[in-house]
Every structure is written in C-alpha cells, then in structure tokens.
Scaffold this active site. Structure first.
Site, PDB file in Angstrom:
ATOM      1  CD  GLU A  29      74.229  29.967  52.139  1.00  0.00           C
ATOM      2  OE1 GLU A  29      74.235  29.089  51.356  1.00  0.00           O
ATOM      3  OE2 GLU A  29      73.370  30.461  52.984  1.00  0.00           O
ATOM      4  CG  HIS A  71      72.381  25.443  54.279  1.00  0.00           C
ATOM      5  ND1 HIS A  71      73.555  25.607  53.842  1.00  0.00           N
ATOM      6  CD2 HIS A  71      71.664  26.515  53.923  1.00  0.00           C
ATOM      7  CE1 HIS A  71      73.596  26.757  52.953  1.00  0.00           C
ATOM      8  NE2 HIS A  71      72.494  27.336  53.160  1.00  0.00           N
ATOM      9  CD  GLU A 128      67.878  26.131  51.347  1.00  0.00           C
ATOM     10  OE1 GLU A 128      68.287  26.671  50.491  1.00  0.00           O
ATOM     11  OE2 GLU A 128      68.293  26.336  52.627  1.00  0.00           O
ATOM     12  CG  HIS A 129      72.438  25.489  48.750  1.00  0.00           C
ATOM     13  ND1 HIS A 129      73.356  26.462  48.186  1.00  0.00           N
ATOM     14  CD2 HIS A 129      72.357  25.960  49.995  1.00  0.00           C
ATOM     15  CE1 HIS A 129      73.257  27.435  48.860  1.00  0.00           C
ATOM     16  NE2 HIS A 129      72.673  27.135  49.753  1.00  0.00           N
TER      17      HIS A 129
END
Lengths: 431, 456
Positions: B148, B68, B71-72
């Site tokens: 997040e 994840h 992904e950022h």
C-alpha cells in the site's frame, strides 16, 4: 422557530415511499430524449446533457473529443472563461464536463431556487450552444493537456492501462486513451475542435437527464430550453464491432518503480449483453466484491502479495474489456501473476460454489438500495440507461434478474466469454 | 449596487431554509461511548461509523503508522468471529464496509439497508474490545501495508514530495510523520506493539458512534446500548501537547525523483479551529483558501492558469478541522518555459495581494454562496454527513460546531481575511519543496552524493 419548522417540513416531504427510481421519459420538440427522476427532500437538482461524442469518435485525431469538451467552458457567447466560472459559482452551482470512451457530457448541479437555477441554466445553455473556441484559450488548454499527458508518463499504472487497451483493441476506436497522446494532440488546430463540436454536439445526438427536486413541468422547460438552439444535425454512424481477440500475449515494460503493475484480460461484453447478469454476478464473486472476492482472498488475504487485486467488466456500447489487476513488489511479480491466472482458470473451470453464489446474491440484492441512494449515484444510473437505451425499468427488475442467475449460467458464460488461454497480460515495473 | 441586493436575497434565503437544520441526537452511554444519530429519510439506508480518537499524530517515534497497521488488523478476527468473517457477514447482509486512518482519527464504517444496522453494531462492538492479534496474520498484513505504501507514496513523485515536505515543515509536531508510517517503522512492528496500541486506545470511552440514515434516533440509541454499553472502559491518559516550536525562518528543500513535470509545494503555519484563540481566524483562513482556490473563478485559476498563463495548475488548501496547528498549502505546476521559482514568485505575489488589498465584495459573496450551496449538496450523502460529525467530534472541536459552519463563514468580512493573511502568511513561517524531475527511462541510483548544494 424557523429551524424546527424546516425540520418538520423536511421530515414530512421526505416520507415518500422508496422504490427503485421512477424514470419519466419524453422527447424535446426536436426529438432529443429526456429522462427525468424527481427526488424530494433537498432543494437541489442535477442536469446533464450527454452526447455520443466520446473518444471513440476521435478517428485519427486521438484526444480531440476530450479537448473539445475541455474548451466548452473557456468562452461562450460574449462570456470569457472568468465570466462563465463566475456565473456558476456566484450562485453556488457546480459545472462539469468530460468524456468517456462512448460519451461526452456537460453537467450542472444547482440549488432549485428559481433565480439561482435560471442563472446556472442560462450559462449552461450558452456553453452548449455558443462555445467560442478562441485561439488563445485553445492554445492554453492544449498545452495544459500536453502537460497532463506528460504527467501521465510518471505513472506505471497509467502506462499499463494504455498498453492494455492497445493490446486488446488494436485499430478499434476503443484502443486509445480518452485524453489522446502527445503526437496527435500537439497537431490539433482550433478549427479541428470546432469541426468536431459542429458535427457531434447536435440535437439528434443529445440526451438530457434531470434528477432532483423540480416538477415535471419545470423539467420539460429546462430540457427544451437547453436543446432548442442546437442544430438538429445528424446522428453519427454506429461504432464498429470489436474484432475477436485471436491470441494470448504478454508484454513487459521496464519502469523504474518499486512496484510492478499488472493488467490482464480479454475483450468482455457490451451494455445490454445477453450474458450480462451471469458475467456480472460471476465477476462479483471472482474479483468484484472487495475484501470478500476470490482474487483478493488469494492474492492479498492468503499471501499478502498486493494491497489491491480485483477484476471487472467494463461494458460499453460495443464490447468493453474484462480486466484483472494488481500491483506488487517487483521481485514477486511472477508469483502474483501465477496466482491471478490460476484463480481465473479455476473459476472458469469450476464456476462458483452454490454457497458463494448465494452470498453474492445476498450482497447484491441486500445492498440494492445503496446503488442509488444519492442524487449523484442516481444520475449516473439514469445516464447509463439513457445512453445505452436500456429499459426504463432496468433498476426495478435488476434484483429479480440477479436472482435468476445460476452456477451453471455463470460457468457457461465464463467458459464462452473469458477464455484463460486468450488472456492478454501487460506488466509494467522495475527489475 | 445591484448585486448587493441579490447578495442579500441569496444569503438570507438559504441560511434559514437550507442550512443543515436536521437535529442531531446525542447520547453518552454509561461507559462513555458517545452516540450521535442524524435521521435522514430520503433512502432506506443507513451508515454506521465508529471513530476512535487515535491516529498518526498520537504515535511516538519508532512505531509511526501503527494506527493504520492496527486498522488493517481490525479485520483479522476475534474469538467469536475469526479472520475474514466480519467482512463476509457484512457482505452477506448487502453492506459495504471499510475503514480509514488519518492523523487524528481511525474510523470504521458500514453502509447497509436500514434493517441491518444491528449486524453492524454487533460486529463493531465485538472488535472494539476483543480483537485477536496473531503473529502469522500480522506478517502477511505487513506485506499488504508495505505494498500500500509503495502504491500510495513510493512510486508517486508528488506524494513523496509531500512526505518530505511535511517532514521538513514541522520540527516536533507529530504532523511531520506520514499517516502510513516510515518504511523502517513499518518493517519492524511486532504483535506486542499492536496489542499495546489496541489496549491503549480502543475503548468505548475513546470512541464515537455516528449513525446517519433512515432510522429512528431512539431505536438506534437503544440498539447501541444493547451492544456497546457492556464494554469495559479504559483509562485514557491525556495526550502530551507536542506543540510545534516556533519557526524562525523560511525552510526549503529540493526533491529529485524520476518524474516528468516540475512541481512546487508551499505551506504557511496557521492555526486551526481547535487551536485558534479567536475562532473566527480559522473561518477567515477557510474563506482565504476559497478566494484562492474555490473553483474555476477563484484567483489561482483565473490569474495564474488563465490570465498570466504561467501555471498548468495551481491550488490552495486549508484543513480547519485538524486537531493541531496546520499548514495553509499552496501548490503549482509550471507551464513549459516557466520554473518552480516562477511559481514561487507568483504564489507569493498572491499572498501579498491578500495582505495589501481587501478582497472584493463579489469574491466574498461567491465563496459564501458556494459554502451555502455545498451545505445542501453534502446532504445528498449520508456518508458525508456522518463523516463531518465524526471528524468534528473526534478531533476535539465538538460535533455541534459542524452545524455552525455555514453561519460562521457567512459572518467573515474582507477585513478579517486581510488580517489573517497579514498575521499568518509570513515568510518566516513558510516551507517550500521543489520537485526537480529526473529522467525516468535511464534512472540509475548513483552512489555519489553531490553535497548540500541547493540546485536550481
């Protein structure tokens, strides 16, 4: 063989030239407006009936519009909640109901095959015209709503939202949350709901929207049948204007969360507002275009202060709010709020650059087709056009009107409409 | 008997006329990139998705959530396109873009007006092999991901309950870890970790390009060939199986958090399409979940929320497209005056019913009608269609199986549903988490621990 034939057929029928949706308009015998868009290629149809019966119609009984809507499918005619659900689901139809500040709606999505569609529509009609409002169903749904309102108290974001509207709208019908508050909802009786239904769910207050693969004749029949047994009734009085925000304020509420939620804004604009396009395009640059917007760039990309930072106008029948929002670690709240405020101030002061405006226009017009590339999105647009009585060619002229926006028109509109010195700020979070 | 006739009429018609009969074009480029194209000419738009076979279930301890995080970082630039430019170019072309990470996949997408597809390919191809990972950018983005996590999990009692629940339910399966990662792991990512992860998994022979929209398949393949076929392959080592050990008794945990409503989560270990020896079991479990929670007429709403009126809400869920064996989940919120233990009893009663008695013909017919209709409704969205192909392919089931879904569900019998209930919904394979709300206003962290008592 059958499959490949189908493929061919699908390809053939879906070659229709794409233009912004062609909306057909007429009225039922009772005078209820009907908006219809034929879409081809998939054997499905969406039917929605909307009423001017949103939470703005609650009066002192905050939450009654919402609970009334929620009761509709719990019994109608001779059918129980189980019967109703089975009627829809046995033909694969999807039923929906809900309220916003301005509207209440009842919707069905169904396959177009006649016996399936007819069964779904028959049930929808019963719900619209003969809801039972049984005491037992009412008590249960009321208790479920109250549980939902309690659950809402777990969320700092939801709390911030309630406080934000309260601060901006004070005594106006837009001030309270759509689902109401514990104090009001716990006092409702089933007769209160029946009364609300009787007053607002009437032909003079209804609009029908149909999007899907049916022809105009079918659409006429559907709309007529859904509405014809509703009493004519009276159109409700118009919602009052929103009073002008007189002064800025900041309210801080303690909540034991790891993040602080910030909402800041002013009274914004209404649907059909003369400044709509300038404010819309301007906000697109300021905080409405995700990763490339100014707020996201300043708050997230440059400083890593939040996962999400945004702004939007929420135009309603009367002036809806202009909102900026973010969530950040408690101890950096002041810093994040500063960045947000400064970003707004600079934007109102200077307006966007010519380059930013060109980029925004390219984004909006270049992606125009994606705004209504599904029946779901399309029916939302058409419902909006219907409820707010926007011109039928609203979508057709949209790009042209976006192109007409200039740096000066944005600057001028923001200066008049979004005064940084009048911003109301709600801060909910921990130490 | 009358409904039987309708039933047959209904089932026969849509299967032949409505099921997703649009052809999917498959082409594998010389470097191993699989390209899937589905033409849909209803609107002049196109969605393009790049799916990588990597997600949180691929991650070893210490760097959970790194898929994840990566992904950022994929939006932070390459040599050719510095940080922010990817998004700027897509925006200027009228596109929407984003990315998502799951347990078994990481995917990037753009939706564009159909003539702009090339823009998307050019940029995605570039960042497939040429990402520039920068320490300063990582430091900032780490903050973003931490925010997040706070937003998605830390400040949401139910999300947190679910996180603790999964960590308990699985012993050694990587499904025990949250997709976003454990806080301590997130805090300690280094650029090297991300670089290594990127090198390991981001390659054409570990990716699938899915395009759905108003395009011609052959042109899309040619365009893909132009931009992606020159990318170098990597040696992708096979994943270790990390097969979950057998559970040998019910597991329970209590979660105490500031909250307003009690809540219960229950999960039974079940196979998925990918792991089931007899594939029909996965479809039968899918139907079983639909019997319990496939709409307002399904059993949990009809019997627990209405009927007995003991639950504010109750749900069931099963994800047959997971890569590894999963949980069939049940959850409920009690009405005032009832407890999570009442919910546990009622949900188990539902399970016993499924094991004891055959579901009715009407119920089975209802689930099948819904599946059939949904297959049509889902085609309203290019994005969803692409998502389905990408998901099936990436988790190892194969995209072809997406087309079989309606037919396979349609073949399931009441006996098969009862059989999977008997075979898999076993007390010894059950995990339960109870959320016991603590006061919100006066919430103070106390230093003392009450010991291991199981509090009611």
């Amino acid at each position: 063989m059958r499959n490949s034939l189908c493929t061919l057929l699908l390809l053939l029928t879906s070659q229709s030239v794409f233009s912004a949706a062609k909306i057909e308009y007429w009225q039922t015998v009772q005078g209820s407006p009907v908006y219809f868009v034929k879409t081809e290629g998939l054997p499905m149809v969406d039917v929605r009936v909307i009423f001017d019966a949103g939470s703005a119609r609650d009066g002192d009984q905050q939450g009654i519009a919402s609970l009334t809507s929620g009761l509709l499918d719990t019994g109608a005619g001779d059918l129980t909640a189980d019967d109703i659900a089975q009627q829809f689901e046995s033909v694969g139809a999807q039923f929906g109901e809900g309220v916003s500040k301005d509207t209440a709606w009842v919707s069905v999505r169904s396959l177009t095959k006649e016996e399936l569609l007819n069964k779904a529509l028959k049930t929808m009609k019963l719900i619209l015209t003969k809801p039972a409002f049984n005491e037992m169903d009412f008590q249960r749904e009321k208790n479920r709503t109250l549980a939902g309102l309690k659950h809402r108290e777990e969320s700092p974001g939801a709390l911030a939202n309630i406080e934000f509207f309260k601060a901006l709208y004070k005594d106006h019908p837009y001030a309270h949350p759509e689902s109401g508050i514990v104090e009001t909802v716990s006092g409702f009786s089933v007769d209160d709901l029946r009364k609300f239904y009787t007053q607002f769910y009437v032909a003079n207050n209804a609009k029908v929207i149909i999007v899907g693969d049916v022809d105009k004749k079918q659409a006429e029949k559907i709309a007529q049948s859904l509405i014809e047994d509703l009493p004519l009734g009276v159109k409700p009085d118009i919602i009052p204007e929103v009073p002008f925000t007189a002064k800025a304020m900041t309210k801080k509420i303690h909540f034991p969360s790891s993040q602080t939620h910030v909402l800041a804004g002013v009274i914004g604009m209404k649907r059909g507002d003369k400044d709509y396009l300038s404010l819309y395009v301007g906000n697109h640059i300021l905080g409405g275009s995700g990763l490339v917007s100014k707020l996201t760039d300043e708050v997230r990309e440059k400083r890593g202060l939040a996962y999400s930072a945004y702004s939007y106008f929420s135009p309603l029948f009367r002036k809806g709010p202009f909102v900026m929002g973010l969530q950040t670690r408690n101890d950096q709240t002041d810093k994040a709020v500063d960045v947000m405020q400064n970003t707004l101030k600079a934007f109102v002061q200077n307006g966007p650059t010519e380059k930013a405006l060109i980029a925004a226009k390219k984004n909006i017009t270049g992606g125009f087709a994606m705004r209504f590339d599904t029946n779901s999105k399309l029916i939302s647009y058409v419902s909006m056009i219907a409820f707010y009585q926007l011109p039928l060619d609203y979508l057709d002229t949209f790009q042209q009107r976006v192109q007409a926006v200039t740096v000066d028109s944005i600057k001028d509109a923001f200066k008049r409409r979004v005064k940084p010195e009048l911003i109301n700020t709600i801060i909910v979070g921990g130490e | 008997m009358i409904f039987r006739v309708i039933l047959i009429a209904l089932i026969c018609l849509p299967i032949s006329a409505y099921s997703s009969s649009v052809k999917v074009h498959e082409r594998v480029l010389k470097n191993g990139l699989k390209v899937l194209v589905k033409e849909d000419h209803r609107s002049p738009v196109v969605v393009s998705q790049v799916w990588y076979k990597v997600g949180s279930s691929y991650e070893p301890g210490g760097i959970t959530g790194i898929s994840h995080m990566l992904e950022h970082m994929m939006f932070k630039g390459t040599e050719k396109h510095p940080a922010g430019e990817f998004s700027r170019i897509i925006a200027e072309n009228g596109g929407n873009e984003n990315a998502f990470t799951g347990r078994d996949y990481t995917a990037y997408f753009q939706t564009m007006e159909k003539s702009r597809l090339e823009v998307s390919f050019k940029l995605e191809a570039d960042r497939m092999r040429n990402l520039k990972l920068d320490a300063a950018e990582l430091k900032k983005e780490l903050q973003v991901v931490t925010e997040e996590r706070r937003m998605r999990t830390d400040d949401k009692p139910r999300s947190k309950t679910q996180e603790y629940f999964m960590a308990m339910a699985f012993s050694n399966s990587p499904y025990k870890n949250p997709v976003i990662g454990w806080p301590s792991d997130i805090a300690h990512y280094q650029v090297d970790d991300l670089q290594a992860w990127y090198q390991l998994w981001y390659a054409p022979n570990n990716a699938t390009l899915v395009v759905v929209g108003d395009v011609k398949a052959e042109e899309v393949v040619a365009l893909a060939d132009k931009y992606f076929s020159t990318l170098k392959t990597s040696i992708i080592k096979p994943l270790k199986p990390q097969a979950e050990v057998k559970q040998v008794g019910v597991r329970k945990t209590t979660i105490k958090l500031p909250a307003k409503l009690p809540y219960i989560l229950m999960g039974y270990k079940v196979p998925v399409l990918n792991s089931a020896k007899d594939k029909s079991e996965a479809y039968a479990l899918e139907v079983l979940a639909g019997i319990l929670d496939g709409g307002n007429s399904a059993r949990l709403s009809s019997q627990l929320v209405r009927g007995q009126q003991i639950a504010v809400s109750a749900g069931a869920g099963y994800n047959m497209t997971a890569r590894m064996p999963e949980l069939l989940m049940l959850d409920a919120t009690p009405v005032e005056g009832k407890t999570v233990f009442d919910m546990e009893y009622a949900l188990k009663q539902q399970v016993y019913d499924l094991q004891r008695e055959l579901i009715s013909a009407e119920e089975l017919q209802r689930v099948k009608a819904q599946v059939l209709a949904s297959a049509v409704y889902q085609r309203d969205s290019n994005f969803y269609q692409a998502m389905q192909l990408g998901m099936f392919e990436t988790v190892g089931i194969g995209w072809e199986k997406a087309d079989e879904y309606v037919e396979k569900i349609n073949q399931i019998t009441a006996e098969q549903v009862r059989d999977v209930a008997r075979k898999y919904l076993l007390e010894d394979h059950l995990s339960i988490a109870y959320l016991h709300p603590q006061p919100i206003k006066d919430h103070k962290q106390t230093g003392k621990v009450a010991g291991g008592r199981h509090e009611k």
